[in-house]
Structures are given as structure tokens and as C-alpha cells.
Write a protein that holds these residues in place. Structure first.
Motif, short mmCIF file in Angstrom:
data_model
loop_
_atom_site.label_atom_id
_atom_site.label_comp_id
_atom_site.label_asym_id
_atom_site.label_seq_id
_atom_site.Cartn_x
_atom_site.Cartn_y
_atom_site.Cartn_z
N THR A 233 0.83 -1.21 0.00
CA THR A 233 0.00 0.00 0.00
C THR A 233 0.86 1.26 0.00
N ALA A 234 1.89 1.27 0.86
CA ALA A 234 2.77 2.43 0.94
C ALA A 234 3.51 2.66 -0.37
N ARG A 235 4.00 1.58 -1.01
CA ARG A 235 4.70 1.73 -2.28
C ARG A 235 3.77 2.25 -3.36
N ARG A 236 2.54 1.73 -3.40
CA ARG A 236 1.59 2.18 -4.41
C ARG A 236 1.23 3.65 -4.24
N ILE A 237 1.10 4.09 -3.00
CA ILE A 237 0.79 5.50 -2.74
C ILE A 237 1.99 6.37 -3.11
N SER A 238 3.19 5.90 -2.81
CA SER A 238 4.40 6.62 -3.19
C SER A 238 4.47 6.83 -4.70
N ILE A 239 4.18 5.77 -5.45
CA ILE A 239 4.19 5.85 -6.91
C ILE A 239 3.06 6.75 -7.40
N ALA A 240 1.90 6.65 -6.75
CA ALA A 240 0.75 7.49 -7.12
C ALA A 240 1.09 8.97 -6.99
N LYS A 241 1.76 9.34 -5.91
CA LYS A 241 2.15 10.74 -5.72
C LYS A 241 3.04 11.22 -6.85
N SER A 242 3.98 10.38 -7.23
CA SER A 242 4.91 10.73 -8.31
C SER A 242 4.17 10.90 -9.63
N LEU A 243 3.24 10.00 -9.93
CA LEU A 243 2.49 10.07 -11.19
C LEU A 243 1.54 11.27 -11.21
N LEU A 244 0.91 11.55 -10.09
CA LEU A 244 0.02 12.72 -10.00
C LEU A 244 0.82 14.00 -10.20
N ALA A 245 2.03 14.03 -9.65
CA ALA A 245 2.88 15.21 -9.80
C ALA A 245 3.31 15.40 -11.25
N GLU A 246 3.31 14.31 -12.03
CA GLU A 246 3.66 14.39 -13.45
C GLU A 246 2.48 14.86 -14.29
N GLY A 247 1.29 14.94 -13.67
CA GLY A 247 0.12 15.43 -14.39
C GLY A 247 -0.84 14.37 -14.86
N LEU A 266 -8.85 5.83 -3.14
CA LEU A 266 -9.20 7.10 -2.50
C LEU A 266 -9.01 7.02 -0.99
N LYS A 267 -9.50 5.95 -0.40
CA LYS A 267 -9.41 5.78 1.05
C LYS A 267 -7.97 5.67 1.51
N ALA A 268 -7.18 4.83 0.84
CA ALA A 268 -5.78 4.61 1.24
C ALA A 268 -4.94 5.87 1.04
N PHE A 269 -5.12 6.54 -0.09
CA PHE A 269 -4.33 7.74 -0.40
C PHE A 269 -4.65 8.85 0.61
N THR A 270 -5.93 9.08 0.85
CA THR A 270 -6.35 10.15 1.76
C THR A 270 -5.85 9.89 3.17
N LYS A 271 -5.91 8.63 3.61
CA LYS A 271 -5.45 8.28 4.95
C LYS A 271 -3.95 8.52 5.09
N SER A 272 -3.19 8.19 4.06
CA SER A 272 -1.73 8.31 4.12
C SER A 272 -1.24 9.74 3.93
N VAL A 273 -1.81 10.43 2.93
CA VAL A 273 -1.30 11.75 2.54
C VAL A 273 -2.02 12.89 3.26
N GLY A 274 -3.27 12.65 3.66
CA GLY A 274 -4.03 13.68 4.37
C GLY A 274 -5.00 14.44 3.51
N ILE A 275 -4.88 14.30 2.19
CA ILE A 275 -5.80 14.94 1.25
C ILE A 275 -6.12 13.94 0.14
#
Length: 286
Positions: A233-247, A266-275
């Protein structure tokens, strides 16, 4: 600059002030699961420890080691073997780092991954350790007239030194050896990261490596300090942040990161990142 005594406080202050902060820590805070945050982190070990898990790599921790962690790196410190756990942590807002860089000198470089051989760890020799502590002390004791400029200029000197060490290490092709718990855990980490886009169950792993589910869970937790599911879960969210930052779009990112459905993402990302992922994506382009 005020010396802080909480990693979480340093993280919050650096992001709130769009600056950097320094924490000198002697004891463990409440243990965190594998996590990511929106600032750069420089972790300098004074007392040492056993292992640091960053993304898919396990590192031994010795006195004088520095770990460079970006805003996209999931990480977890595990198996500290002493009650005293002394370290210095510097948290840095990425935009501040960019602002003190120049066209010719990118101070962010030491945090940027450069292929599979990239190492988050650099081991300082005795002279480099003295130099590092000199810069940190100079930052923390600056006060009075011009203290802000002294803090900033010393920070730049510190990261010029660190980037130079990284450049020299890489140019000499003497990357730090990555210490792994054993060959099985190393193979499991590689398999998980190679299949990050696909649903991978404990049963799938057990069949692939011809070992029992209970054994694979036990050795992974023993080596990394976290569970396989939490790690994924943590790795997937880490990659998601990078991809979102790429647009990339939220739905596309959800699919590329291997989440079973959008609601779980949505649930996992929001819980980890806060938004939410959408809000995070919007913030990247403000």
C-alpha cells in the motif's frame, strides 16, 4: 534556528514555513508504519541501528550514515538495537531547495533517483562527519543580525558538500552496498515491485516462492518491520504521488498503481497523505 525534538514537528514546520527545520532526537517517537511525506528528509545516524527500509531496498544503519529520502520514497526504520537512538533529522520543503539552487547547481540532485543502482545511503568518513556536525551547529546557533542569511548560506554549503560526496561516489562507481536480510526477502521485494500494478496476494507469493504463507509473512515482517500488505500500500501510494505530480489523471494513476478499485485508492491515499488524490494533483500545479 530553534532545535526541535520531534520528527513530526520538524516535518510540519518545514512545510508550513516553506523552509527547512532541524531536529536532534535521542529516543524513539511512537513507531510509525511505513510512510511517505511531502518534504525531503535527511537522516543522519549518530548511534546507529539495524535496518532502514526505503522503497524496495534494505540498508544497515551505522554511526555516520546519512539517508536521503525524497517526497516519493516510502520508508520505515526498523529493529533499533539500543534504547538510545540518537540522530539528526533535517526536513526540507522541496520548493525551498529549488529556490536556493541555480541553473548550474541543482541541490535537489542528491534526492533524485538515478536507476536501479541508486543508493539512498552515504557513509561519511570521520572528517566528513565533523564537517556535517559543524554546519548543523552553525545553523542552530545563528542568531542576531543576519541570522536568516547565515542559516540559508550554511544550509547551501551543507548540501553542496553532500551533493559533492554523492557525485564523487557515483562517478567512481563505488555505490554503497545494499545490505539485505537474506536472499529470500530480497527476492520477495523485487517481485513485489515488479508486480506493483497487479493484485498480489500472500497466497500468490507463497506459490511463486514455493514456501508457506505463514513463513513468507514471518520472514518479511522480521526483515522489514512491516507487513507485506502495508508495504504494498505504501509503495503504491508513493508511486501514485509521483504520477500525480507528473500530471496524470486520478483514474489512470489508480489503475497504474495496482489498486483493486477507485474507492480503495481514494481511502488509502487520503489516509496516508491527508488529502484526496484530486486535491493533491491540484496542489502540485498551483
Amino acid at each position: 534556528m530553534k532545535e526541535l525534538n520531534s520528527c513530526k514537528e520538524a516535518m510540519a514546520e518545514s512545510m508550513e514555513k516553506k523552509y527547512f527545520s532541524v531536529a536532534h532526537l535521542y529516543k524513539d517517537e511512537k513507531a510509525m508504519d511505513m510512510h511517505i511525506h511531502d518534504c525531503y528528509e535527511l537522516y543522519y545516524s549518530i548511534s546507529g541501528g539495524k535496518q532502514f527500509l526505503i522503497d524496495n531496498k534494505l540498508y544497515d544503519v551505522a554511526p555516520g550514515d546519512i539517508f536521503l529520502i525524497s517526497q516519493y520514497d516510502s520508508h520505515y526504520l526498523t529493529q533499533i538495537d539500543k534504547e538510545l537512538h540518537e540522530r539528526i533529522v533535517i526536513m526540507i520543503d522541496p520548493e525551498f531547495m529549488k529556490s536556493v539552487s541555480s541553473e548550474e547547481t541543482n541541490l535537489n540532485a542528491c534526492f533524485e533517483h538515478q536507476g536501479e543502482e541508486f543508493s539512498h545511503k552515504i557513509s561519511l568518513n570521520q572528517e566528513q562527519q565533523k564537517r556535517f556536525l559543524y554546519f548543523v551547529n552553525k545553523i542552530l546557533t545563528s542568531n542576531g543580525y543576519g541570522h536568516d542569511l547565515l542559516e540559508k548560506s550554511t544550509f547551501v554549503e551543507l548540501f553542496l558538500m553532500i551533493n559533492k560526496i554523492v557525485i564523487d561516489r557515483d562517478s567512481d562507481k563505488q555505490e554503497e552496498e545494499i545490505a539485505t536480510y537474506n536472499e529470500q526477502v530480497d527476492a520477495i521485494l523485487s517481485y513485489l515491485n515488479n508486480n506493483i500494478q497487479n493484485p498480489v496476494s500472500i497466497g500468490d507469493l507463497a506459490k511463486h516462492f514455493y514456501i508457506s504463507e505463514s513463513y513468507i509473512c514471518r520472514i518479511f515482517k522480521s526483515a522489514t518491520g512491516t507487513t507485506i500488505n502495508k508495504y504494498m500500500t505504501a509503495r503504491r501510494i508513493s508511486i501514485a504521488k509521483s504520477l500525480l505530480a507528473e500530471g496524470k489523471g486520478v483514474s489512470e494513476v489508480c489503475e497504474e498503481c495496482g489498486f483493486s478499485d477507485y474507492s480503495n485508492f481514494l481511502k488509502a491515499f487520503t489516509k496516508s497523505v491527508g488529502i484526496s488524490p484530486k486535491k493533491y494533483s491540484q496542489n502540485c500545479y498551483r
